[in-house]
Design a protein around this motif. Structure first.
Motif, PDB file in Angstrom:
ATOM      1  N   ASN A 296      -0.475 -14.299   7.369  1.00  0.00           N
ATOM      2  CA  ASN A 296      -1.864 -14.179   6.934  1.00  0.00           C
ATOM      3  C   ASN A 296      -2.543 -15.513   7.218  1.00  0.00           C
ATOM      4  O   ASN A 296      -2.218 -16.525   6.590  1.00  0.00           O
TER       5      ASN A 296
ATOM      6  N   GLN B  79      -2.683 -11.232   9.719  1.00  0.00           N
ATOM      7  CA  GLN B  79      -3.599 -10.606   8.769  1.00  0.00           C
ATOM      8  C   GLN B  79      -4.750 -11.584   8.500  1.00  0.00           C
ATOM      9  O   GLN B  79      -4.596 -12.788   8.644  1.00  0.00           O
TER      10      GLN B  79
ATOM     11  N   HIS C 200      -2.560  -4.859   5.690  1.00  0.00           N
ATOM     12  CA  HIS C 200      -3.058  -5.743   4.639  1.00  0.00           C
ATOM     13  C   HIS C 200      -3.795  -4.856   3.654  1.00  0.00           C
ATOM     14  O   HIS C 200      -4.858  -4.329   3.966  1.00  0.00           O
TER      15      HIS C 200
ATOM     16  N   ASP D   9       0.846  -8.695   4.625  1.00  0.00           N
ATOM     17  CA  ASP D   9       0.444  -9.095   3.278  1.00  0.00           C
ATOM     18  C   ASP D   9       0.129  -7.817   2.513  1.00  0.00           C
ATOM     19  O   ASP D   9      -0.953  -7.249   2.648  1.00  0.00           O
TER      20      ASP D   9
ATOM     21  N   ASP E 265       4.134 -11.167   0.397  1.00  0.00           N
ATOM     22  CA  ASP E 265       4.300 -10.893   1.819  1.00  0.00           C
ATOM     23  C   ASP E 265       5.638 -10.220   2.066  1.00  0.00           C
ATOM     24  O   ASP E 265       6.656 -10.608   1.477  1.00  0.00           O
TER      25      ASP E 265
END
Length: 442
Positions: free
Chosen positions: A47, A84, A175, A221, A326
């Motif tokens: 991310n 992400q 995500h 994520d 995560d």
């Protein structure tokens, strides 16, 4: 006539601006041959906290500086990367990332569908790049979330990646709905939205992976804290137990569904049960025996005092919350391949041995993202070894995004405050009624 001419000029300028800053940019032709391997591959999920212009937690989140860092020091080290929060809305940063990746040999990519201002929507921020050929790619978008997530049309990406002519791999990244908890009271609405998104992701995997026998990797994520927290538990103590929401997440993604959603446990069938099952395992948890911190970590100073490991990008109310949100989930299916030696890494600037001291001294951030841990893994099967390793803005950006985010964000914050107060009141009422838990599903 003058008004019509002015409106026509304004409309033309607006459409031209959208074409320049909202449509995907053209990419150069590949100059590096597609990669193939029967020895090793490196895979990363990260991310990067590259949110739309004007959105930041603190004074600055150094988007451009962090992007340059990622392109210089992260891209060259990996073969398949799932990002992400790589948002394309009103910015060319995502296109710069894709272009640099193309120059380094990432000839294939899949990204979230882009959206225009008149849709009152931001793209999902997902990006999957690969040095290996992507033989099939698919995307889905979830229904709009709640709170600030209403603006971002989140979803999931799929790529069937050909490592060599006889071996392929399904890679998925997502995500999901963020948590908007207050006073550590779990927001039931956010949780229910996430569970429905996981169910859609499972259906997506069923539709695209089916029973072809290729292994499956799900990463990203997922915004579900797998760790357990409670009074009297030190934040330095690793969480060996799994949270209730994490267990539900795994049940939904496996297709087994969730049993006993009510306190009485009198449900006759599982919610989100699916006929297609997938034996997913959490390779990181299996390796460590606990849920390592991937967000809101801490470090110890010379005197043994605890302090936040990252403060430039992380919001103040999330410092040292020691969350594990995560994921890297693996299903080998019928293949002889096994994951071995997975690990969690920090991308800390001070630990970058490839960085010269002059650049290190002028770098204002300490990690490349607020979600500053990444997951890495290796896999081995027969005679082959495959290694898998796993976020200053300009004035015009603020003006563009101000209307589309901040006005609605204020409404979300007010509504969230009201919902949180209602939730606390309901929790208090349930406690007075002697309920065993103030958090359950209907």
């Amino acid at each position: 006539m003058l008004c019509i001419s002015f409106f026509a000029l304004f409309l033309f300028s607006f459409l031209l601006f959208c074409a320049i800053f909202f449509s995907p940019a053209s990419l150069p032709s590949p100059t590096v041959p597609d990669k193939t391997t029967d020895s090793h591959a490196r895979l990363l999920t990260l991310n990067i906290f590259m949110r739309p212009p004007g959105v930041k937690n603190n004074w600055s989140d150094y988007k451009d500086d962090r992007l340059e860092y990622i392109m210089d020091y992260i891209l060259p080290e990996y073969d398949i990367i799932a990002f992400q929060e790589a948002f394309a809305f009103a910015s060319r940063r995502k296109d710069r990332l894709i272009r640099r990746a193309r120059e380094l040999g990432f000839n294939y990519h899949v990204e979230s569908p882009r959206h225009y201002p008149w849709e009152l929507a931001v793209d999902g921020g997902l990006l999957l790049i690969s040095r290996f050929p992507i033989r099939q790619s698919d995307t889905i978008e979830f229904p709009r979330g709640t709170h600030s997530d209403w603006l971002a049309i989140k979803g999931a990406l799929h790529a069937l990646i050909e490592l060599n002519p006889s071996r392929s791999l399904h890679v998925y990244t997502t995500h999901t709905q963020a948590s908007y908890d207050l006073f550590n009271v779990i927001n039931q609405g956010d949780t229910e939205i996430r569970l429905s998104q996981f169910a859609r992701l499972h259906q997506f995997m069923s539709d695209t992976a089916g029973n072809d026998g290729f292994p499956v990797m799900v990463m990203g994520d997922l915004n579900v804290d797998a760790a357990t927290h409670g009074e009297g538990i030190a934040i330095t103590q690793p969480s060996k137990e799994s949270s209730r929401e994490y267990r539900m997440l795994m049940d939904v993604l496996r297709g087994t569904g969730i049993h006993g959603l009510t306190e009485k446990g009198d449900m006759s069938t599982a919610v989100f049960e699916h006929p297609w099952k997938l034996d997913l395992t959490d390779v990181i948890y299996d390796h460590y025996g606990y849920h390592p911190v991937t967000f809101g970590d801490y470090e110890m100073d010379d005197r043994g005092n605890l302090r936040p490991a990252e403060t430039v990008l992380t919001d103040s109310d999330q410092l040292m919350t020691v969350q594990n949100i995560d994921r890297m989930l693996w299903a080998g299916r019928s293949t002889p391949v096994q994951i071995v030696d997975p690990k969690v890494e920090k991308f800390m600037v001070k630990d970058n041995l490839n960085m010269d001291e002059e650049r290190r001294a002028r770098t204002a951030f300490t990690q490349i993202s607020g979600k500053f841990l990444t997951l890495t893994a290796r896999r081995r099967g027969r005679n082959e070894i495959l290694s898998f390793s796993r976020y200053v803005f300009q004035t015009w950006e603020v003006l563009i995004f101000f209307f589309f985010f901040f006005t609605r964000s204020l409404r979300f914050k007010l509504r969230h405050a009201i919902e949180s107060i209602k939730s606390i009141c309901k929790s208090h009422q349930r406690n007075q009624a002697d309920y065993r838990s103030c958090y359950h599903y209907r």
